[in-house]
Enzyme design. Structure first.
Site, PDB file in Angstrom:
ATOM      1  N   HIS A 166     -14.557  -4.011  -0.625  1.00 17.87           N
ATOM      2  CA  HIS A 166     -14.277  -3.238  -1.817  1.00 17.87           C
ATOM      3  C   HIS A 166     -15.897  -2.770  -2.351  1.00 17.87           C
ATOM      4  CE1 HIS A 166     -13.283  -2.540  -6.207  1.00 17.87           C
ATOM      5  NE2 HIS A 166     -12.438  -2.000  -5.585  1.00 17.87           N
TER       6      HIS A 166
ATOM      7  N   ASN B 168       1.243  -1.208   0.096  1.00 14.02           N
ATOM      8  CA  ASN B 168      -0.079  -0.066  -0.007  1.00 14.02           C
ATOM      9  C   ASN B 168       0.836   1.437  -0.146  1.00 14.02           C
ATOM     10  OD1 ASN B 168      -2.234  -1.598   0.023  1.00 14.02           O
ATOM     11  ND2 ASN B 168      -2.683  -1.273   2.330  1.00 14.02           N
TER      12      ASN B 168
ATOM     13  N   ARG C 200     -13.624   1.680   4.246  1.00 19.64           N
ATOM     14  CA  ARG C 200     -12.444   1.134   4.600  1.00 19.64           C
ATOM     15  C   ARG C 200     -11.236   1.912   4.836  1.00 19.64           C
ATOM     16  NH1 ARG C 200     -11.149  -1.358  -0.521  1.00 19.64           N
ATOM     17  NH2 ARG C 200      -9.637   0.169  -0.749  1.00 19.64           N
TER      18      ARG C 200
ATOM     19  N   ARG D  76      -9.952  -3.511 -15.073  1.00 11.19           N
ATOM     20  CA  ARG D  76      -8.825  -4.455 -14.883  1.00 11.19           C
ATOM     21  C   ARG D  76      -9.241  -5.933 -14.777  1.00 11.19           C
ATOM     22  NH1 ARG D  76      -5.177  -0.997 -12.408  1.00 11.19           N
ATOM     23  NH2 ARG D  76      -6.260   0.867 -10.733  1.00 11.19           N
TER      24      ARG D  76
ATOM     25  N   HIS E  16     -15.065   3.763 -15.391  1.00 13.32           N
ATOM     26  CA  HIS E  16     -14.710   2.858 -14.248  1.00 13.32           C
ATOM     27  C   HIS E  16     -15.945   2.287 -13.778  1.00 13.32           C
ATOM     28  CE1 HIS E  16     -13.856   2.023  -9.973  1.00 13.32           C
ATOM     29  NE2 HIS E  16     -12.847   1.558 -10.428  1.00 13.32           N
TER      30      HIS E  16
ATOM     31  N   ARG F 171      -4.601   2.877 -13.884  1.00 11.04           N
ATOM     32  CA  ARG F 171      -3.240   3.284 -13.452  1.00 11.04           C
ATOM     33  C   ARG F 171      -2.746   1.713 -12.964  1.00 11.04           C
ATOM     34  NH1 ARG F 171      -1.646   7.938 -11.562  1.00 11.04           N
ATOM     35  NH2 ARG F 171      -3.454   8.625 -11.169  1.00 11.04           N
TER      36      ARG F 171
ATOM     37  N   TYR G 109     -11.509  -9.709  -2.919  1.00  7.96           N
ATOM     38  CA  TYR G 109     -12.201  -8.605  -2.628  1.00  7.96           C
ATOM     39  C   TYR G 109     -13.816  -8.701  -2.403  1.00  7.96           C
ATOM     40  CZ  TYR G 109      -7.767  -5.977  -4.744  1.00  7.96           C
ATOM     41  OH  TYR G 109      -6.783  -5.529  -5.072  1.00  7.96           O
TER      42      TYR G 109
END
Length: 700
Positions: free
Chosen positions: A590, A44, A562, A373, A433, A403, A466
């Protein structure tokens, strides 16, 4: 609101990472589970420096004094980050050196330099180095004053370990050499022997045997360091003629971008430190001296080492959804009713099957999907290619601005395009997204649309790690909205008012503000008013201000966040009715789920978007209302579970820090364990029902 009403985004993120680190610090947890959380906290931190510190460093270099919502300039933020994150790094290494390493050793897992190995093991490691590692190394000689001559400066790779050596010739003259450890070299040499497991960090092996690389010379001293470069470099879309080509240039630019951090192992000689500072152009505040092994995120592979199951947390397996009869076509199941899957308690397989079945179903005419992704070996990509080869009309928006996944997505887009898939590289000026798949099928002479809407990516690997929500539906209004969304993002058409969905950046934020204001109005009228939401991050000032106003009006607001929370809790009028918790557990939380009481007519939504300005104003996102009453109840149960958790939940305090929620005398309740047991019991009950019920085959 004044700046004192908000928490700085970056400092709030560091407190989130502190919650991750606190899981590694819990002595009652399984040893390798603690090591896993330590590795996660390090991973992270790497991304935080690349993106957030990188962006702030760039702003500082331009002379910007623009303040964030907490009233801090880029320079002030960087100073505050350095101070707070240095304390966190210190905690990481106290834990690593004084607790985890000794306990690993007690359990037969030994981290050793070659010189500390038993003789026969050391002989093996030396041979391994000579035959398999040495040929892959490329030493780079460096003269400390070479910037004054015509020699091109060295550019060292970022985010990889580099061994720095002082090489001494026979005449006692010294020179500096850098040895990058490239991606093709494994971080650890592992050797098992008589019940003991020896782990040799590759940087220690290189330092021990570096003499082999310099015949006639010797290694006088050495150290290890790592460079973090600015990863906050984005494509300039306004001038881009070939977006894919421009993105490749951005990826190349990141390799040589400005330094934002240098991690340097403690005890480095002055000569080497000066050389490292010169070649990295790092300022003193960018140097982090580390008392132990660098790149702790690599230790994740040790956390999953085989043969030490007693040192790991019990594993949980995704369950088959009790809502789906897997003997039937997935389209028949969706046509019966809306289906909620809450991953990874529910397997992601029905989502994959939805796409795979569409690829081969002769009645399917078209598939449209957004990919942000994907997994390394993606069944989704395979199915889309198969669909195109089978003559389906397949359109995929591949977001190549995702990214750190840009290179993979570029490759995937090319792969799909070669198979005949119509590819769109995102939307100009925005990241796409949204998580959406539309399948158009011919049934009884007409067209029927089937949709998947989710909060997570089409990635079967992360779907096991997730927590995310998926809704599969064949409702006409949801299908027609899906067509509108795809027409807008692929066909450059105007996004007209949708029937059910609320897309960003056009409609979602406005609708959220309306719903929050509506609850406030009800509270002022003396009605019960409540908002419950689960998001990853809360940063948008307009949303925070609206929540403050609602709280002041008497709305009961509960937030399960979170990560980043820029809203400041406390006893002030505007915050006294707001509770913020954060759950850090086995799975990474998530999912985004929102609930508005609305006088008892509960409105439930799932969304791909967090409550951040970037999501609400700078991305194509979707907020999906829940139409099915049973699914509403399931989601409410999930939301409520987050506020019952007294095992893995933290309470967010006024200053942005956290405290673990401990309720003495109350039965223990762990949200993720509850949801896993619930999914397992439902799956077993459905399996038992199938074994005790005989269902005849009938003519179609």
């Amino acid at each position: 609101m004044s700046s004192s009403s908000y928490i700085n985004r970056e400092l709030s993120w560091i407190e989130f990472n502190q919650r991750v680190l606190s899981e590694a610090q819990r002595k009652e947890k399984a040893l390798l589970e603690r090591l896993k959380f330590l590795a996660i906290s390090a991973s992270n931190m790497d991304e935080f420096f690349q993106v957030r510190v990188g962006g702030l460093t760039l702003l500082k270099s331009t002379g910007s004094r623009k303040k964030d919502i907490a009233g801090l300039t880029p320079t002030q933020q960087l100073l505050a980050i350095k101070k707070r994150i240095s304390l966190q790094i210190h905690e990481q290494y106290v834990l690593y050196n004084t607790e985890l390493l000794p306990q690993l050793k007690e359990n037969g897992i030994n981290f050793c330099a070659p010189k500390d190995l038993p003789r026969h093991i050391e002989d093996f490691v030396r041979l391994r180095f000579t035959e398999a590692i040495s040929p892959l190394l490329t030493p780079l000689s460096f003269e400390p004053d070479e910037s004054d001559n015509d020699t091109p400066p060295l550019t060292l790779p970022a985010m990889t370990l580099i061994v720095a050596c002082v090489i001494q010739a026979k005449n006692k003259t010294n020179r500096v050499v850098f040895i990058p450890i490239n991606e093709g070299i494994e971080r650890f040499i592992q050797v098992g022997d008589q019940g003991e497991h020896y782990i040799i960090p590759i940087e220690d092996a290189i330092a021990q045997y570096a003499n082999q690389l310099f015949p006639g010379e010797s290694v006088h001293s050495h150290s290890v360091f790592r460079i973090t470069r600015n990863g906050d470099i984005v494509v300039q879309e306004e001038d881009a003629i070939d977006l894919a080509g421009e993105m490749e240039e951005v990826l190349s630019a990141r390799k040589t971008s400005n330094t934002v951090r240098v991690e340097l192992r403690s005890g480095c000689s002055r000569l080497l430190e000066n050389a490292i500072k010169q070649i990295t152009n790092a300022s003193p505040e960018q140097i982090y001296r580390i008392d132990g092994a660098l790149c702790l995120n690599d230790f994740m592979q040790i956390a999953f080492i085989s043969g030490y199951e007693d040192l790991k947390a019990p594993s949980w397996e995704p369950q088959s959804s009790a809502e789906i009869d897997y003997q039937n076509s997935i389209f028949d199941e969706i046509a019966k009713k809306d289906i909620l899957l809450y991953h990874p308690y529910h397997s992601f397989d029905p989502v994959i099957r939805f796409i795979e079945e569409a690829a081969t179903d002769p009645d399917v005419l078209a598939i449209k999907q957004v990919l942000y992704r994907t997994a390394k070996h993606s069944r989704v990509i395979d199915a889309l290619i198969r669909a195109a080869e089978n003559g389906k009309q397949v359109t995929v928006l591949v977001e190549i601005k995702a990214r750190f996944d840009e290179a993979r997505n570029l490759h995937r887009a090319e792969e799909l395009q070669r198979a005949g898939v119509q590819i769109v590289y995102g939307v100009k000026g925005l990241k796409t997204h949204a998580k959406i798949t539309l399948v158009i099928r011919k049934e009884a002479g007409s067209i029927k649309r089937y949709c998947h809407y989710g909060t997570g990516n089409y990635n079967e690997s992360t779907a096991r790690l997730y927590t995310d929500a998926s809704i599969l539906t064949a409702r006409n209004d949801f299908g027609s909205d899906a067509s509108l969304i795809f027409n807008a993002v692929t066909g450059r058409s105007k996004l007209l008012t949708t029937k059910r969905l609320f897309p960003a950046p056009t409609h979602m934020k406005k609708r959220l503000l309306e719903l929050i204001a509506s609850e406030a109005s009800r509270a002022k009228s003396g009605e019960k008013a409540a908002i419950t939401a689960k998001v990853n991050s809360l940063q948008d000032k307009d949303i925070i201000d609206a929540l403050y106003k609602a709280s002041k009006a008497g709305v009961n607001i509960r937030l399960n966040i979170r990560g980043i929370c820029c809203l400041k809790t406390g006893t002030r009028k505007e915050a006294k009715n707001i509770e913020v918790v954060s759950v850090i557990d086995y799975y990474l939380e998530h999912a985004r789920v929102f609930q508005f009481h609305q006088g008892g007519d509960e409105l439930l939504f799932i969304s791909s978007a967090d409550w951040m300005t970037r999501n609400l104003e700078k991305r194509v996102e979707l907020m999906i209302p829940v139409a099915d009453e049973d699914i509403k109840l399931q989601l409410i149960d999930i939301l409520e579970a987050g506020f019952k958790d007294n095992q893995q939940a933290h309470r967010i305090l006024t200053d942005g820090s956290s405290e673990r929620i401990i309720e003495e005398g109350k039965p223990s309740f762990r949200m993720q364990e509850y949801l896993q047991k619930k999914a397992t019991q439902a799956s077993k009950a459905k399996a038992y029902l199938r074994t005790t019920t005989f269902e005849p085959h009938t003519p179609k």
